[in-house]
Write a protein that holds these residues in place. Structure first.
Motif, PDB file in Angstrom:
ATOM      1  N   ILE A 178     -45.775 -35.177 -44.563  1.00 42.32           N
ATOM      2  CA  ILE A 178     -45.784 -36.241 -43.554  1.00 42.32           C
ATOM      3  C   ILE A 178     -46.605 -35.787 -42.353  1.00 42.32           C
ATOM      4  CG2 ILE A 178     -44.383 -37.590 -41.943  1.00 42.32           C
ATOM      5  CD1 ILE A 178     -42.081 -37.383 -43.951  1.00 42.32           C
ATOM      6  N   GLU A 179     -47.533 -36.617 -41.949  1.00 39.50           N
ATOM      7  CA  GLU A 179     -48.279 -36.374 -40.722  1.00 39.50           C
ATOM      8  C   GLU A 179     -47.428 -36.920 -39.577  1.00 39.50           C
ATOM      9  OE1 GLU A 179     -52.405 -37.702 -41.000  1.00 39.50           O
ATOM     10  OE2 GLU A 179     -52.231 -37.548 -43.177  1.00 39.50           O
ATOM     11  N   ARG A 180     -46.905 -36.018 -38.772  1.00 41.75           N
ATOM     12  CA  ARG A 180     -45.981 -36.435 -37.708  1.00 41.75           C
ATOM     13  C   ARG A 180     -46.681 -36.677 -36.379  1.00 41.75           C
ATOM     14  NH1 ARG A 180     -40.970 -36.297 -39.979  1.00 41.75           N
ATOM     15  NH2 ARG A 180     -40.744 -34.901 -41.754  1.00 41.75           N
ATOM     16  N   ASP A 181     -47.849 -36.116 -36.213  1.00 43.61           N
ATOM     17  CA  ASP A 181     -48.630 -36.328 -34.995  1.00 43.61           C
ATOM     18  C   ASP A 181     -49.476 -37.588 -35.192  1.00 43.61           C
ATOM     19  OD1 ASP A 181     -49.842 -35.967 -32.532  1.00 43.61           O
ATOM     20  OD2 ASP A 181     -51.344 -34.588 -33.330  1.00 43.61           O
ATOM     21  N   VAL A 182     -48.809 -38.716 -35.062  1.00 43.04           N
ATOM     22  CA  VAL A 182     -49.394 -40.012 -35.414  1.00 43.04           C
ATOM     23  C   VAL A 182     -50.028 -40.668 -34.188  1.00 43.04           C
ATOM     24  CG1 VAL A 182     -48.808 -42.321 -36.257  1.00 43.04           C
ATOM     25  CG2 VAL A 182     -47.692 -40.319 -37.235  1.00 43.04           C
ATOM     26  N   PRO A 183     -51.273 -41.160 -34.326  1.00 47.86           N
ATOM     27  CA  PRO A 183     -51.837 -41.941 -33.231  1.00 47.86           C
ATOM     28  C   PRO A 183     -51.096 -43.268 -33.118  1.00 47.86           C
ATOM     29  CG  PRO A 183     -53.443 -41.678 -35.018  1.00 47.86           C
ATOM     30  CD  PRO A 183     -52.192 -40.985 -35.429  1.00 47.86           C
TER      31      PRO A 183
ATOM     32  N   ARG B  33     -58.889 -39.777 -36.841  1.00 47.98           N
ATOM     33  CA  ARG B  33     -58.083 -40.500 -37.819  1.00 47.98           C
ATOM     34  C   ARG B  33     -58.730 -41.849 -38.068  1.00 47.98           C
ATOM     35  NH1 ARG B  33     -52.741 -38.337 -37.429  1.00 47.98           N
ATOM     36  NH2 ARG B  33     -53.079 -36.120 -37.711  1.00 47.98           N
ATOM     37  N   HIS B  34     -58.465 -42.418 -39.214  1.00 46.69           N
ATOM     38  CA  HIS B  34     -59.028 -43.719 -39.543  1.00 46.69           C
ATOM     39  C   HIS B  34     -57.962 -44.814 -39.512  1.00 46.69           C
ATOM     40  CE1 HIS B  34     -57.761 -41.879 -43.328  1.00 46.69           C
ATOM     41  NE2 HIS B  34     -57.441 -43.100 -43.683  1.00 46.69           N
ATOM     42  N   TRP B  35     -56.858 -44.542 -38.821  1.00 42.75           N
ATOM     43  CA  TRP B  35     -55.777 -45.513 -38.702  1.00 42.75           C
ATOM     44  C   TRP B  35     -54.963 -45.175 -37.455  1.00 42.75           C
ATOM     45  CZ3 TRP B  35     -51.642 -42.426 -38.487  1.00 42.75           C
ATOM     46  CH2 TRP B  35     -51.710 -41.210 -39.152  1.00 42.75           C
ATOM     47  N   ALA B  36     -54.243 -46.153 -36.977  1.00 42.06           N
ATOM     48  CA  ALA B  36     -53.302 -45.956 -35.866  1.00 42.06           C
ATOM     49  C   ALA B  36     -52.125 -46.900 -36.093  1.00 42.06           C
ATOM     50  CB  ALA B  36     -53.955 -46.244 -34.516  1.00 42.06           C
TER      51      ALA B  36
ATOM     52  N   ILE C  18     -50.159 -51.699 -38.363  1.00 45.64           N
ATOM     53  CA  ILE C  18     -51.082 -50.582 -38.499  1.00 45.64           C
ATOM     54  C   ILE C  18     -52.499 -51.144 -38.385  1.00 45.64           C
ATOM     55  CG2 ILE C  18     -51.212 -50.672 -41.019  1.00 45.64           C
ATOM     56  CD1 ILE C  18     -51.121 -47.541 -40.913  1.00 45.64           C
ATOM     57  N   ILE C  19     -53.370 -50.370 -37.765  1.00 41.91           N
ATOM     58  CA  ILE C  19     -54.778 -50.753 -37.660  1.00 41.91           C
ATOM     59  C   ILE C  19     -55.583 -49.724 -38.434  1.00 41.91           C
ATOM     60  CG2 ILE C  19     -56.747 -51.121 -36.129  1.00 41.91           C
ATOM     61  CD1 ILE C  19     -54.737 -51.678 -33.868  1.00 41.91           C
ATOM     62  N   ASN C  20     -56.385 -50.191 -39.354  1.00 49.59           N
ATOM     63  CA  ASN C  20     -57.320 -49.331 -40.077  1.00 49.59           C
ATOM     64  C   ASN C  20     -58.666 -49.385 -39.372  1.00 49.59           C
ATOM     65  OD1 ASN C  20     -55.575 -48.611 -42.230  1.00 49.59           O
ATOM     66  ND2 ASN C  20     -55.895 -50.633 -43.106  1.00 49.59           N
ATOM     67  N   ILE C  21     -59.426 -48.340 -39.510  1.00 46.26           N
ATOM     68  CA  ILE C  21     -60.731 -48.308 -38.870  1.00 46.26           C
ATOM     69  C   ILE C  21     -61.607 -49.464 -39.353  1.00 46.26           C
ATOM     70  CG2 ILE C  21     -61.887 -46.737 -40.459  1.00 46.26           C
ATOM     71  CD1 ILE C  21     -62.913 -45.361 -37.743  1.00 46.26           C
ATOM     72  N   ALA C  22     -61.414 -49.898 -40.595  1.00 47.59           N
ATOM     73  CA  ALA C  22     -62.180 -51.034 -41.114  1.00 47.59           C
ATOM     74  C   ALA C  22     -61.860 -52.313 -40.342  1.00 47.59           C
ATOM     75  CB  ALA C  22     -61.900 -51.231 -42.601  1.00 47.59           C
ATOM     76  N   ASP C  23     -60.597 -52.460 -39.894  1.00 46.09           N
ATOM     77  CA  ASP C  23     -60.210 -53.631 -39.106  1.00 46.09           C
ATOM     78  C   ASP C  23     -60.934 -53.626 -37.762  1.00 46.09           C
ATOM     79  OD1 ASP C  23     -58.349 -54.288 -41.143  1.00 46.09           O
ATOM     80  OD2 ASP C  23     -56.859 -52.971 -40.209  1.00 46.09           O
TER      81      ASP C  23
END
Length: 161
Positions: free
Chosen positions: A104-109, A129-132, A143-148
């Protein structure tokens, strides 16, 4: 225009989730299902028992698990009379039984729904990161993806030409 866009304009309010006590196999299944709907859905939100954000499992997290268990399996490195299909199957079985909490990536944007799009972009660039995750009041909203973000930015750019 881009300066008026906010995180909630771009966020996906339907997003993949798993519980913190899920197996890596479950996270892989959930991500594959999500990616079948939209290929850029490469992050799964992980929630704790209280339903709060515990972190994210990204495609990179899963690839690290594969690298750790599958690619380092001694049976796959042997030359000669190895049954490669069986060795790979065994290594994959080990991989999918791994505990999710190790990856799990805990340092989440995290951004707020009202954060401007340029602040979201800054999170992507600074955090690499490519998401937040969009969160407000302790509640994960999307969630926002970089593509969005890219689609929103280029939509305005193209209109200027």
């Amino acid at each position: 225009m881009m300066l008026r866009k906010r995180a909630w304009d771009m966020m996906r309010d339907e997003f993949a989730t798993v519980q913190e006590d899920a197996s890596l196999a479950e996270a892989i299944r959930v991500m594959r299902d999500s990616m079948s709907e939209s290929p850029e859905n490469t992050a799964v939100v992980v929630k704790n028992k209280a339903g709060k954000l515990a972190g994210v499992i990204s495609i990179w997290s899963i690839l690290k698990a594969v690298e750790k268990s599958v690619l380092k399996d001694e049976n796959l490195r042997q030359v000669g009379e190895t049954d490669w299909d069986q060795a790979f199957k065994n290594a994959c079985l080990i991989c999918t039984q791994l505990r999710l909490d190790e990856y799990i990536e805990r340092d989440v944007p995290v951004v707020k729904p009202n954060d401007p799009a340029l602040l979201v972009l800054d999170h992507f660039l600074k955090r690499k990161r490519h998401w937040a995750v969009v969160e407000e009041g302790g509640r994960t909203m999307g969630i926002i993806n970089i593509a969005d973000l890219y689609r929103e930015m280029t939509r305005d750019m193209i209109q200027l030409f």
